[in-house]
Design an enzyme around this catalytic site. Sequence first.
Site, short mmCIF file in Angstrom:
data_model
loop_
_atom_site.label_atom_id
_atom_site.label_comp_id
_atom_site.label_asym_id
_atom_site.label_seq_id
_atom_site.Cartn_x
_atom_site.Cartn_y
_atom_site.Cartn_z
N HIS A 371 0.49 -1.35 -0.02
CA HIS A 371 0.17 0.17 -0.21
C HIS A 371 1.02 1.18 0.11
O HIS A 371 0.39 2.37 0.08
CB HIS A 371 -0.42 0.03 1.18
CG HIS A 371 -1.85 -1.32 1.61
ND1 HIS A 371 -2.88 -0.60 0.56
CD2 HIS A 371 -2.47 -2.07 1.52
CE1 HIS A 371 -3.73 -1.62 -0.19
NE2 HIS A 371 -3.64 -2.24 1.33
N LYS A 561 -8.58 13.89 4.82
CA LYS A 561 -7.83 12.21 4.91
C LYS A 561 -6.12 12.74 5.73
O LYS A 561 -6.45 13.50 6.83
CB LYS A 561 -7.14 12.24 3.79
CG LYS A 561 -6.48 13.25 3.06
CD LYS A 561 -5.48 13.05 1.80
CE LYS A 561 -6.61 13.28 0.75
NZ LYS A 561 -6.66 12.48 -0.31
N ARG A 562 -5.89 11.52 6.09
CA ARG A 562 -4.63 11.01 7.05
C ARG A 562 -3.60 12.46 6.95
O ARG A 562 -3.32 12.34 5.76
CB ARG A 562 -4.24 9.97 7.35
CG ARG A 562 -2.61 9.72 8.00
CD ARG A 562 -2.71 8.56 7.85
NE ARG A 562 -2.36 7.95 5.86
CZ ARG A 562 -0.82 8.10 5.67
NH1 ARG A 562 -0.09 8.14 6.41
NH2 ARG A 562 -0.95 7.63 4.87
N LYS A 567 0.42 14.03 1.39
CA LYS A 567 -0.38 14.37 1.10
C LYS A 567 -1.32 15.53 0.28
O LYS A 567 -2.06 16.17 -0.37
CB LYS A 567 -2.23 13.94 1.81
CG LYS A 567 -1.73 12.35 1.90
CD LYS A 567 -2.15 11.95 3.31
CE LYS A 567 -2.69 10.66 3.17
NZ LYS A 567 -3.05 8.85 1.97
N THR A 669 -8.86 6.05 -1.79
CA THR A 669 -9.63 5.95 -2.15
C THR A 669 -11.20 6.82 -1.38
O THR A 669 -12.76 6.97 -2.29
CB THR A 669 -10.32 4.75 -1.53
OG1 THR A 669 -10.63 4.57 0.17
CG2 THR A 669 -9.86 3.51 -1.77
N LYS A 673 -14.88 8.43 -2.77
CA LYS A 673 -16.00 8.48 -3.19
C LYS A 673 -16.50 9.27 -2.84
O LYS A 673 -18.13 10.12 -3.29
CB LYS A 673 -15.52 8.03 -1.31
CG LYS A 673 -15.37 7.37 -0.95
CD LYS A 673 -14.68 7.10 0.24
CE LYS A 673 -14.14 5.66 0.69
NZ LYS A 673 -13.10 5.88 2.16
#
Length: 826
Positions: A371, A561-562, A567, A669, A673
């Site tokens: 991952h 998100k985390r 990110k 993901t 969504k």
Amino acid sequence: MDQESIDAINARPCDGDLTDPEALKESLLFYMIHGVGRDPSEATTRDWYYALAYCVRGELSERYIRAKRVQRETKAKRVYYLSMEFLIGRSLMNHLLNLGLRQVAAEVLGEFGQDLKTVQEVEVDAALGNGGLGRLAACFLDSMATQSYPGYGYGLRYDYGMFHQKIDHGQQKETPDHWLRHGNPWEFERPNVIYRVRFGGRLNTYRDGDGREVTEWVDSDDVLALAYNMPVSGFGNDRAGNLRLWTARATAEFDLMSFNVGDYIGAVGRKAQSESLTKVLYPADTTREGQMLRLRQEYFFVSASMQDIVVRHLRENDSLDNLPERVAIQLNDTHPALAVPELLRLLIDQHHYSFERALEITRGTFAYTNHTLMSEALEMWSIDLIGSILPRHLNLIYQLNEVFLADVRRKAPNDPGILGRMSLVDDGRRTIRMAHVAIVGSQKVNGVAEIHTGLLKSHLFPDFHRLYPEMIVNKTNGITPRRWLLEANPPLADLITEAIGDAWITDLDRLNDLAPHAEDAAFRARFRDVKQIAKQRLVDLVKSTNDMDIRLDSMFDTQVKRMHEYKRQLLNVLQVITRYNRMRDNPGGDFLPRTVIFSGKAAAGYHMAKQVIRLINDVAEVVNNDSAIGDRLKVVFVPNYNVTVAETVIPGSDLSEQISTAGMEASGTGNMKFALNGALTIGTLDGANIEIREEVGEDNIFIFGLTAQEVQDRRSHGYDPWQFYNDNGELRRTLDMIGHGHFSQGDSNRYRDVVDALLWGNDTYMHMADYAAYVGAQEEVDRVYRDAEEWTRRAILNVARMGKFSSDRTIHAYAREIWNIKQMTE
């Protein structure tokens, strides 16, 4: 006594169809009396939640038992999904929807003066995960159950999860997540399913009467693993799956001798130490003690799971010879990689297989999902640490490495450096490469998006791919439409069903039939009405969590998100400050109203991610209170992001921020969504964004920035972030404002490390290089959003083209191409 109370006492568990209101009412009353132990006339909302949960759990238990019997009778091959996280969220509404009971439950509760929505709010999110890894695992269990695959999950029953996030003066504060404070009505404790897990000790090696070398693991320090089962419902069928969670128990509850001599703390100390293994998810590993706890936690998980899988198998089979034909085990990332030497240990030490035969069985049974593309996220454990905690496993890893490297020598005799690159042991760092252990112990390795899998082959594991070209395959991630559309966004789900029927719920490719409706002005108007309903829910959430009013008619621009540097929540902040400056410079300008929404947790020991959270909140404090800006720009950080928060934030968003540094995000993901709920994506060519663009079309997504190859080229040829600082006045002004204390009450030191990381720290994640392209893409977003008809048309096409991103499709591919399991159609 009134008649209702008499009926409750006389009630019996219902054998009939719970979709019948009378049958459900009778069952509900039974569980109120015999499960909750309350008189219905005195029951609280929480009591009704528990009664309904017990009622549903009973139905799921019956379905699970029936499914298990069929699997046993047909000798079906099963898959066991091992994951340190299962981010399942709340269960009640999900189960009611899957069982077709939502409407009847609301009706029956109404007869008792209860509102289903209010009852649902009693439930808290199960604190069994943190980010995308755990949510993916939960989606996969949903799809296995819905598509009738014989699949089971294994995880840990954390007492406190990761943590509950609070924002105090703009900063993240971690507090325990007491999710089990009121108990968990969905679980079944299994006191008869208990295994001994061993740590420490020493090895005793000798030759037996046949001259065979035998190794015994002796003098170990043991902990008990106790099982809890949680049912997993499938949509529209009579099957249910199971998630088995382990909790740690001491081998000795209480040291009476220590207590009697006055050592009251010592009397219970051993118990507390043993049970710390399942207190929290991912204990901080910045200290040796934290590393020891985390390694012990991971081994505790896989040892209990592997012992249980072996016992299950031998209950129906005479030996473990046929384990690969009857069992598939999927390792969800590197956390469960110790399952490989653990199965070897069980086969060799307990069932007396030779190492060669044990390895053959092991490799035929395991598969491994990677991952991450970040080498630092691939677990590597100190040899000394493993040797002290798991001496037998270190011994087996060395044996495995010897056999593996012998094969590498045969395949690449003229490449002396390849042995060091592919070895399970990094001699220079004196560590064990757990990803290599997982690869060598598995029949297949899969990436989770096309670009990710390609980079695994070319950058992360190139030698493995060259020598074993069939091993690494792609299985693009997916999401369950039951949770992320049917449950999270009922008005949109109803609109879709009215337009194209309900087959999309279990066959998401049917959403393609929605595409022609994007050209229908009346349908677009109804789609916008549905979006307004979802946005109002988000407005209400922000008012509840932040005591803040935001404009319903503003664009809701969301990044949830985390928290991690790759990110690039920081890039979003830079863009917000630039937008703020433009508005300040042109007070009369025609700026599109925007509400920029952030949410996510930073790991407790991750300083830079926590700094970005603080910066977001400091920027919000300035922007939101600037009278010159008014309500045209607002910044919100919603605390304690979890599944329940996501179920409101995602449907209510207009724009989805998927802006990671290209080549860093395995898949993601959240992007799926948001698009499934009608948000347009602004993003880089990273992770599943690439495949989303292929599906929705280049005109229906906002792509910007460097590609993964361009990122690599800049890094290898020399990257100078100062060039962008000097050449771009808006960027320079933005960074100077942060560095000079504009958003920190004049404190120029507060964010010095943030600015230094961009300018002096070589800007690892290419914020500076992508800034101008990102700002330009945001300008295009503004332009398109002003045209409501065009924006809505694109949004509908995003929904219509999400069929590929169903976790059902992903699970079908795993089942067919990796696990070799079949659906249970009878």
